[in-house]
Design an enzyme around this catalytic site. Structure first.
Site, PDB file in Angstrom:
ATOM      1  N   LYS A   1      -0.951  15.261  -9.575  1.00 12.72           N
ATOM      2  CA  LYS A   1      -0.025  15.013 -10.680  1.00 12.72           C
ATOM      3  C   LYS A   1       0.866  16.233 -10.936  1.00 12.72           C
ATOM      4  O   LYS A   1       2.020  16.091 -11.339  1.00 12.72           O
ATOM      5  CB  LYS A   1      -0.796  14.615 -11.940  1.00 12.72           C
ATOM      6  CG  LYS A   1      -1.445  13.241 -11.840  1.00 12.72           C
ATOM      7  CD  LYS A   1      -0.421  12.141 -11.535  1.00 12.72           C
ATOM      8  CE  LYS A   1      -1.037  10.759 -11.558  1.00 12.72           C
ATOM      9  NZ  LYS A   1      -0.044   9.685 -11.323  1.00 12.72           N
TER      10      LYS A   1
ATOM     11  N   ASP B   1       0.878  -1.168   0.000  1.00 14.90           N
ATOM     12  CA  ASP B   1       0.000   0.000   0.000  1.00 14.90           C
ATOM     13  C   ASP B   1       0.914   1.216   0.000  1.00 14.90           C
ATOM     14  O   ASP B   1       1.568   1.507   0.997  1.00 14.90           O
ATOM     15  CB  ASP B   1      -0.891  -0.024   1.242  1.00 14.90           C
ATOM     16  CG  ASP B   1      -1.745   1.233   1.398  1.00 14.90           C
ATOM     17  OD1 ASP B   1      -1.631   2.157   0.560  1.00 14.90           O
ATOM     18  OD2 ASP B   1      -2.515   1.309   2.373  1.00 14.90           O
ATOM     19  N   VAL B   2       0.975   1.928  -1.130  1.00 15.65           N
ATOM     20  CA  VAL B   2       1.965   2.995  -1.253  1.00 15.65           C
ATOM     21  C   VAL B   2       1.717   4.151  -0.294  1.00 15.65           C
ATOM     22  O   VAL B   2       2.622   4.968  -0.052  1.00 15.65           O
ATOM     23  CB  VAL B   2       2.041   3.537  -2.701  1.00 15.65           C
ATOM     24  CG1 VAL B   2       2.521   2.459  -3.646  1.00 15.65           C
ATOM     25  CG2 VAL B   2       0.705   4.129  -3.155  1.00 15.65           C
TER      26      VAL B   2
ATOM     27  N   TYR C   1      -6.961  15.061  -8.810  1.00 16.85           N
ATOM     28  CA  TYR C   1      -6.013  14.396  -9.705  1.00 16.85           C
ATOM     29  C   TYR C   1      -5.020  15.402 -10.275  1.00 16.85           C
ATOM     30  O   TYR C   1      -3.813  15.178 -10.263  1.00 16.85           O
ATOM     31  CB  TYR C   1      -6.776  13.699 -10.833  1.00 16.85           C
ATOM     32  CG  TYR C   1      -5.892  12.882 -11.746  1.00 16.85           C
ATOM     33  CD1 TYR C   1      -5.440  11.626 -11.360  1.00 16.85           C
ATOM     34  CD2 TYR C   1      -5.518  13.362 -12.997  1.00 16.85           C
ATOM     35  CE1 TYR C   1      -4.636  10.864 -12.201  1.00 16.85           C
ATOM     36  CE2 TYR C   1      -4.720  12.610 -13.836  1.00 16.85           C
ATOM     37  CZ  TYR C   1      -4.277  11.357 -13.434  1.00 16.85           C
ATOM     38  OH  TYR C   1      -3.476  10.616 -14.268  1.00 16.85           O
TER      39      TYR C   1
END
Length: 239
Positions: free
Chosen positions: A150, A54-55, A146
């Site tokens: 990013k 799980d990052v 998002y």
């Protein structure tokens, strides 16, 4: 072939799509690959071992990197690929949705870099590839969290590149355009048609086309490349 011979590479979000293709490509080019994800996966190319990760979990990162360095002695390449997308406008976002996207897309990248950098310092360098997006540079309506994450990955990569350049630790960001993957296939077809329609080449990309870019950044062929943005988008950002 053998462009990554002798290297140990860790790839996140490798259960499917771009991450899976990166892992298999690295293995075919001679690397020992540690593919990671949140659920079980199999059927990888020879030379790939799979670990649950799980990052967003500090403890998970410490466990996996500890296992990898304990067994292989080093991490030469980190491909931070794991990510999620959510199409919610700023005023529609809940704190919970925001935190989930940030935890995976941004915090996960930071935790991965933080965990492997000391090992790369010890062994004399390495390559970190952080997967951002065309939407880390430009935006569409909605997808607020998002875009935020990013864009953060893009600048986090530059900061790390400058910080560790003298230690031969290279950090670059990879910016795919619309790529045909299980993630995009699960989206609203109208969204997919819109983005493809805005792409000058007029088609979706293939995961292998992104993996080829990651391979270049992981290999010694890119030994003088750090702090850069490698765009694989069919011309989207050229407009």
């Amino acid at each position: 072939m053998n462009r990554l011979q002798g290297k140990v590479a860790l790839v996140t979000g490798a259960g499917r799509g771009i991450g899976r293709t990166i892992a298999d490509t690295f293995a075919r080019e001679g690397a020992t690959v540690i593919a990671t994800g949140r659920s079980e996966a199999n059927g990888f190319a020879d030379g790939v071992e799979y670990h649950r990760l799980d990052v967003s979990s500090d403890a998970d990162w410490a466990r996996v990197v500890g296992e990898v360095t304990g067994r292989h002695g080093r991490v030469d390449v980190l491909a931070n690929n794991a990510g999620v997308i959510a199409y919610e406008s700023l005023h529609e976002l809940t704190v919970e949705s925001w935190q989930q996207v940030v935890a995976i897309n941004q915090t996960g990248v930071w935790l991965g870099m933080r965990e492997v950098v000391p090992h790369m310092q010890r062994t004399g360098g390495g390559s970190i590839i952080n997967v951002s997006s065309i939407w880390g540079s430009v935006a569409v309506a909605g997808a607020h969290a998002y875009h935020a994450t990013k864009g953060a990955v893009r600048n986090m990569s530059k900061s790390a590149a400058i910080t560790y350049a003298r230690e031969n630790i290279r950090v670059n960001s990879l910016h795919p355009g619309f790529i045909r993957t299980p993630l995009t296939e699960a989206q609203d077809p109208e969204i997919n048609e819109f983005v493809i329609g805005q792409t000058p080449m007029g088609r979706a990309g293939d995961p292998q086309e992104v993996a080829n870019g990651a391979l270049f950044l992981a290999s010694d062929e890119s030994s003088f490349v750090t702090g850069s943005e490698l765009v694989v988008d069919g011309g989207y950002l050229a407009q």
